[in-house]
Design an enzyme around this catalytic site. Structure first.
Site, PDB file in Angstrom:
ATOM      1  N   SER A   1       0.969  -0.789  -0.113  1.00 20.69           N
ATOM      2  CA  SER A   1       0.280  -0.073  -0.143  1.00 20.69           C
ATOM      3  C   SER A   1       0.877   1.341   0.044  1.00 20.69           C
ATOM      4  O   SER A   1       1.636   1.224   0.984  1.00 20.69           O
ATOM      5  CB  SER A   1      -0.665   0.123   1.072  1.00 20.69           C
ATOM      6  OG  SER A   1      -1.750   0.975   0.953  1.00 20.69           O
TER       7      SER A   1
ATOM      8  N   TYR B   1      -2.236  -1.184  10.582  1.00 19.10           N
ATOM      9  CA  TYR B   1      -2.279  -1.503   8.859  1.00 19.10           C
ATOM     10  C   TYR B   1      -1.070  -1.221   7.891  1.00 19.10           C
ATOM     11  O   TYR B   1       0.141  -1.562   7.302  1.00 19.10           O
ATOM     12  CB  TYR B   1      -4.082  -0.878   8.280  1.00 19.10           C
ATOM     13  CG  TYR B   1      -3.715  -0.772   6.693  1.00 19.10           C
ATOM     14  CD1 TYR B   1      -3.689  -1.930   6.049  1.00 19.10           C
ATOM     15  CD2 TYR B   1      -3.472   0.445   5.721  1.00 19.10           C
ATOM     16  CE1 TYR B   1      -4.104  -1.740   4.666  1.00 19.10           C
ATOM     17  CE2 TYR B   1      -3.576   0.134   4.269  1.00 19.10           C
ATOM     18  CZ  TYR B   1      -3.272  -1.422   3.943  1.00 19.10           C
ATOM     19  OH  TYR B   1      -3.742  -1.024   2.383  1.00 19.10           O
TER      20      TYR B   1
HETATM   21  N1  NAD Z   1      -8.876   0.062  -1.516  1.00 15.09           N
HETATM   22  C1  NAD Z   1      -7.790   0.885  -1.541  1.00 15.09           C
HETATM   23  O1  NAD Z   1      -7.624   2.013  -1.573  1.00 15.09           O
HETATM   24  C2  NAD Z   1      -6.322   0.231  -1.322  1.00 15.09           C
HETATM   25  C3  NAD Z   1      -4.833   0.712  -1.708  1.00 15.09           C
HETATM   26  C4  NAD Z   1      -3.721  -0.107  -1.413  1.00 15.09           C
HETATM   27  C5  NAD Z   1      -4.238  -0.823  -0.892  1.00 15.09           C
HETATM   28  N2  NAD Z   1      -5.088  -1.344  -0.591  1.00 15.09           N
HETATM   29  C6  NAD Z   1      -4.626  -3.659  -0.603  1.00 15.09           C
HETATM   30  O2  NAD Z   1      -5.036  -3.768  -1.691  1.00 15.09           O
HETATM   31  C7  NAD Z   1      -5.419  -4.968  -1.204  1.00 15.09           C
HETATM   32  C8  NAD Z   1      -7.907  -5.516  -1.563  1.00 15.09           C
HETATM   33  O3  NAD Z   1      -7.756  -4.463  -1.379  1.00 15.09           O
HETATM   34  P1  NAD Z   1      -9.501  -3.438  -0.937  1.00 15.09           P
HETATM   35  O4  NAD Z   1      -9.834  -2.552  -1.230  1.00 15.09           O
HETATM   36  O5  NAD Z   1     -10.779  -4.681  -1.827  1.00 15.09           O
HETATM   37  O6  NAD Z   1      -9.797  -4.406   0.427  1.00 15.09           O
HETATM   38  P2  NAD Z   1     -11.349  -5.236   0.752  1.00 15.09           P
HETATM   39  O7  NAD Z   1     -11.267  -4.864   2.483  1.00 15.09           O
HETATM   40  O8  NAD Z   1     -12.596  -4.523  -0.042  1.00 15.09           O
HETATM   41  O9  NAD Z   1     -11.547  -6.723   0.772  1.00 15.09           O
HETATM   42  C9  NAD Z   1     -10.342  -7.763   1.439  1.00 15.09           C
HETATM   43  C10 NAD Z   1     -11.068  -8.837   0.718  1.00 15.09           C
HETATM   44  O10 NAD Z   1     -10.035  -9.206   1.664  1.00 15.09           O
HETATM   45  C11 NAD Z   1     -11.087 -11.212   2.708  1.00 15.09           C
HETATM   46  N3  NAD Z   1     -10.322 -11.236   3.970  1.00 15.09           N
HETATM   47  C12 NAD Z   1      -9.841 -10.748   5.040  1.00 15.09           C
HETATM   48  N4  NAD Z   1      -9.564 -11.351   5.952  1.00 15.09           N
HETATM   49  C13 NAD Z   1      -9.098 -12.628   5.868  1.00 15.09           C
HETATM   50  C14 NAD Z   1      -8.722 -13.790   5.580  1.00 15.09           C
HETATM   51  N5  NAD Z   1      -8.229 -14.334   7.278  1.00 15.09           N
HETATM   52  N6  NAD Z   1      -8.732 -14.893   5.094  1.00 15.09           N
HETATM   53  C15 NAD Z   1      -8.732 -15.094   3.481  1.00 15.09           C
HETATM   54  N7  NAD Z   1      -9.242 -13.398   3.029  1.00 15.09           N
HETATM   55  C16 NAD Z   1      -9.461 -12.496   4.134  1.00 15.09           C
HETATM   56  C17 NAD Z   1     -12.284 -10.186   2.729  1.00 15.09           C
HETATM   57  O11 NAD Z   1     -13.548 -10.988   3.049  1.00 15.09           O
HETATM   58  C18 NAD Z   1     -12.425  -9.058   1.840  1.00 15.09           C
HETATM   59  O12 NAD Z   1     -13.060  -9.970   0.025  1.00 15.09           O
HETATM   60  C19 NAD Z   1      -5.584  -5.304   0.772  1.00 15.09           C
HETATM   61  O13 NAD Z   1      -4.283  -5.876   0.617  1.00 15.09           O
HETATM   62  C20 NAD Z   1      -5.278  -4.168   0.839  1.00 15.09           C
HETATM   63  O14 NAD Z   1      -4.285  -3.899   1.930  1.00 15.09           O
HETATM   64  C21 NAD Z   1      -5.960  -1.045  -1.059  1.00 15.09           C
END
Ligand code: NAD
Length: 251
Positions: free
Chosen positions: A144, A157
């Site tokens: 991230s 985080y």
């Molecule tokens: N959306 C953003 O702005 C952003 C920015 C930087 C990084 N990210 C990273 O990108 C990735 C996806 O982001 P997002 O916005 O889609 O997140 P989100 O929270 O919408 O989705 C996360 C998914 O991970 C699953 N999950 C959580 N714990 C779990 C576990 N123990 N085992 C299996 N599955 C599990 C959840 O059920 C969900 O489907 C993440 O790694 C997040 O940190 C997101």
């Protein structure tokens, strides 16, 4: 022309039930991959598989559990006999409650570390023999750019995602000799269908004003780099952290 070698690959995507994880699955299906869409939310990945067809296999996994990761790896090998790529995307993210770091409950800290940093290590370890056997495997760990921005009020985080990039670099050195590449895809703010507390409207506007590309990102903005890193076209790229952030920060 699509990315080389990608259309025949079997790829595992964790955290695939929603948000950016589901977008990686959709893109990889368009590229001709077979995708194991894994999430602790089995219903979510079943709905995605029903939408996308036979090239998506839904799987339940809790990435913080070594037993569950071993079951995922065994199921993948039983079904396909190989795995050529992995996106370690699952994380505790959209459900995070913001706190100054001195008020983060210890339980929340531990839960985030168990999923966001121990998770990618456990999933990778469980799939390692399969990835080595591929001979042209690629792992994409999701970091991230909140780390580079020094964003506040979710230090657990931030620490977990900083560790993902650090782990990637050393992992790439340990796995290079086995023909396995490892990189971190580091998204800037990405606005998905899931609402969350981590970016207020004022913060969104302030970040947008600092970007080179003057628009916000959606999940599909992340998928080209993931597809490229999983393909054979990126065969000389390993150990890197690559940002997709519209020019918001420079690493
Ligand atoms: N959306 C953003 O702005 C952003 C920015 C930087 C990084 N990210 C990273 O990108 C990735 C996806 O982001 P997002 O916005 O889609 O997140 P989100 O929270 O919408 O989705 C996360 C998914 O991970 C699953 N999950 C959580 N714990 C779990 C576990 N123990 N085992 C299996 N599955 C599990 C959840 O059920 C969900 O489907 C993440 O790694 C997040 O940190 C997101």
């Amino acid at each position: 022309m699509s990315y080389q070698g990608l259309d025949s690959k079997v790829i595992v995507v964790t955290g695939a039930a929603q948000g950016i994880g589901a977008a990686y699955v959709r893109r990889l299906v368009l590229e001709g991959c077979t995708v194991i869409a894994a999430d602790r939310n089995l219903h979510g990945v079943e709905v995605l598989a029903a939408e996308l067809g036979d090239s998506v296999v839904p799987a339940a996994v809790d990435v913080s559990s070594a037993v569950s990761c071993a079951e995922l790896a065994a199921a993948a090998m039983e079904r396909f006999g190989r795995v050529d790529g992995l996106i370690n995307n699952a994380a505790i993210f959209s459900t995070i409650a913001m706190h100054p770091f001195w008020e983060i409950p210890e339980k929340e800290w531990d839960a985030i570390m168990a999923v966001n940093i121990k998770g990618p290590w456990l999933v990778t370890t469980a799939l390692l023999e399969a990835l080595k056997a591929s001979g042209r495997a690629s792992i994409v760990n999701i970091g991230s750019d909140a780390v580079a921005l020094g964003r506040t009020e979710y230090l657990h985080y931030i620490a977990s995602k900083g560790a993902v990039a650090a782990m990637t670099f050393s992992m790439s050195k340990e796995l290079g000799g086995f023909g396995v590449r490892v990189n971190t895809l580091s998204p800037g703010p990405v606005y998905t269908e899931v609402s969350r507390e981590t970016v207020t409207e004022a913060q969104r506007e302030a970040m947008l004003a600092r970007q080179a590309v003057p628009r916000t990102a959606g999940p599909d903005d992340m998928t080209s780099l993931a597809a490229f890193l999983l393909s054979d076209d990126s065969g000389y790229i390993s150990g890197q952290t690559i940002s997709v952030n519209g020019g918001l920060v420079h690493r």
